[in-house]
Design a protein around this motif. Sequence first.
Motif, mmCIF file in Angstrom:
data_model
loop_
_atom_site.group_PDB
_atom_site.id
_atom_site.type_symbol
_atom_site.label_atom_id
_atom_site.label_comp_id
_atom_site.label_asym_id
_atom_site.label_seq_id
_atom_site.Cartn_x
_atom_site.Cartn_y
_atom_site.Cartn_z
ATOM 1 N N ARG A 97 36.481 55.625 3.351
ATOM 2 C CA ARG A 97 35.490 56.229 2.574
ATOM 3 C C ARG A 97 35.152 57.620 2.969
ATOM 4 O O ARG A 97 33.987 58.091 3.435
ATOM 5 C CB ARG A 97 34.062 55.234 2.807
ATOM 6 C CG ARG A 97 32.747 55.658 1.724
ATOM 7 C CD ARG A 97 32.852 54.836 0.702
ATOM 8 N NE ARG A 97 31.692 55.263 -0.076
ATOM 9 C CZ ARG A 97 31.448 55.161 -1.415
ATOM 10 N NH1 ARG A 97 32.506 54.185 -2.014
ATOM 11 N NH2 ARG A 97 30.757 55.654 -2.071
ATOM 12 N N ALA A 98 36.016 58.615 2.991
ATOM 13 C CA ALA A 98 35.920 59.838 3.297
ATOM 14 C C ALA A 98 35.992 60.637 1.902
ATOM 15 O O ALA A 98 37.159 61.207 1.726
ATOM 16 C CB ALA A 98 37.088 60.145 4.153
ATOM 17 N N ASP A 99 35.047 60.657 1.178
ATOM 18 C CA ASP A 99 34.939 61.324 0.032
ATOM 19 C C ASP A 99 34.748 62.884 0.066
ATOM 20 O O ASP A 99 35.678 63.605 -0.769
ATOM 21 C CB ASP A 99 33.618 60.830 -0.617
ATOM 22 C CG ASP A 99 33.539 59.410 -0.855
ATOM 23 O OD1 ASP A 99 34.342 58.827 -0.902
ATOM 24 O OD2 ASP A 99 32.261 58.936 -0.985
ATOM 25 N N LEU A 100 34.071 63.267 0.916
ATOM 26 C CA LEU A 100 34.179 64.905 1.336
ATOM 27 C C LEU A 100 35.644 65.497 1.478
ATOM 28 O O LEU A 100 35.832 66.419 1.035
ATOM 29 C CB LEU A 100 33.280 65.239 2.254
ATOM 30 C CG LEU A 100 32.898 66.482 2.670
ATOM 31 C CD1 LEU A 100 32.134 67.160 1.380
ATOM 32 C CD2 LEU A 100 31.925 66.907 3.605
ATOM 33 N N SER A 101 36.398 64.907 2.412
ATOM 34 C CA SER A 101 37.697 65.432 2.528
ATOM 35 C C SER A 101 38.659 65.492 1.513
ATOM 36 O O SER A 101 39.124 66.358 1.301
ATOM 37 C CB SER A 101 38.387 64.699 3.823
ATOM 38 O OG SER A 101 38.639 63.256 3.367
ATOM 39 N N LEU A 102 38.594 64.346 0.687
ATOM 40 C CA LEU A 102 39.337 64.313 -0.676
ATOM 41 C C LEU A 102 38.703 65.625 -1.493
ATOM 42 O O LEU A 102 39.696 66.350 -2.050
ATOM 43 C CB LEU A 102 39.079 63.036 -1.438
ATOM 44 C CG LEU A 102 40.170 62.731 -2.472
ATOM 45 C CD1 LEU A 102 41.441 62.737 -2.071
ATOM 46 C CD2 LEU A 102 39.566 61.537 -2.859
ATOM 47 N N ILE A 103 37.546 65.805 -1.575
ATOM 48 C CA ILE A 103 37.078 66.969 -2.590
ATOM 49 C C ILE A 103 37.200 68.182 -1.938
ATOM 50 O O ILE A 103 37.917 69.045 -2.835
ATOM 51 C CB ILE A 103 35.503 66.790 -2.793
ATOM 52 C CG1 ILE A 103 35.103 65.371 -3.655
ATOM 53 C CG2 ILE A 103 35.122 67.788 -3.428
ATOM 54 C CD1 ILE A 103 33.796 64.815 -3.619
#
Length: 91
Positions: free
Chosen positions: A16-22
């Motif tokens: 759940r690493a949303d920020l790194s993907l964005i």
Amino acid sequence: MAIVTLALSYLSGLIRADLSLILGNIISFSTSYFYNALRLPYSKWEKYFSPFNSVEQVVLISLAALVLQVTMYTLARKRAKKYIRNTMVSE
């Protein structure tokens, strides 16, 4: 490189690493656009990018990569939720 990108997006979905993907996609697009802008004054490169111009190709490839990454991310999220649900039931 494409396989590593998909693997990292899958891993981002599991943890759940949303920020790194964005942020990774924003930085990747910005870097590609910047280096593309450095080469725009040279007309010899324009035939290489046909039928699109170089800016359109950067945008299209970035969007295609984003679609693949979001797909892998959602698959990983579903698998992680299923794993968590099965773990909670077995306890």
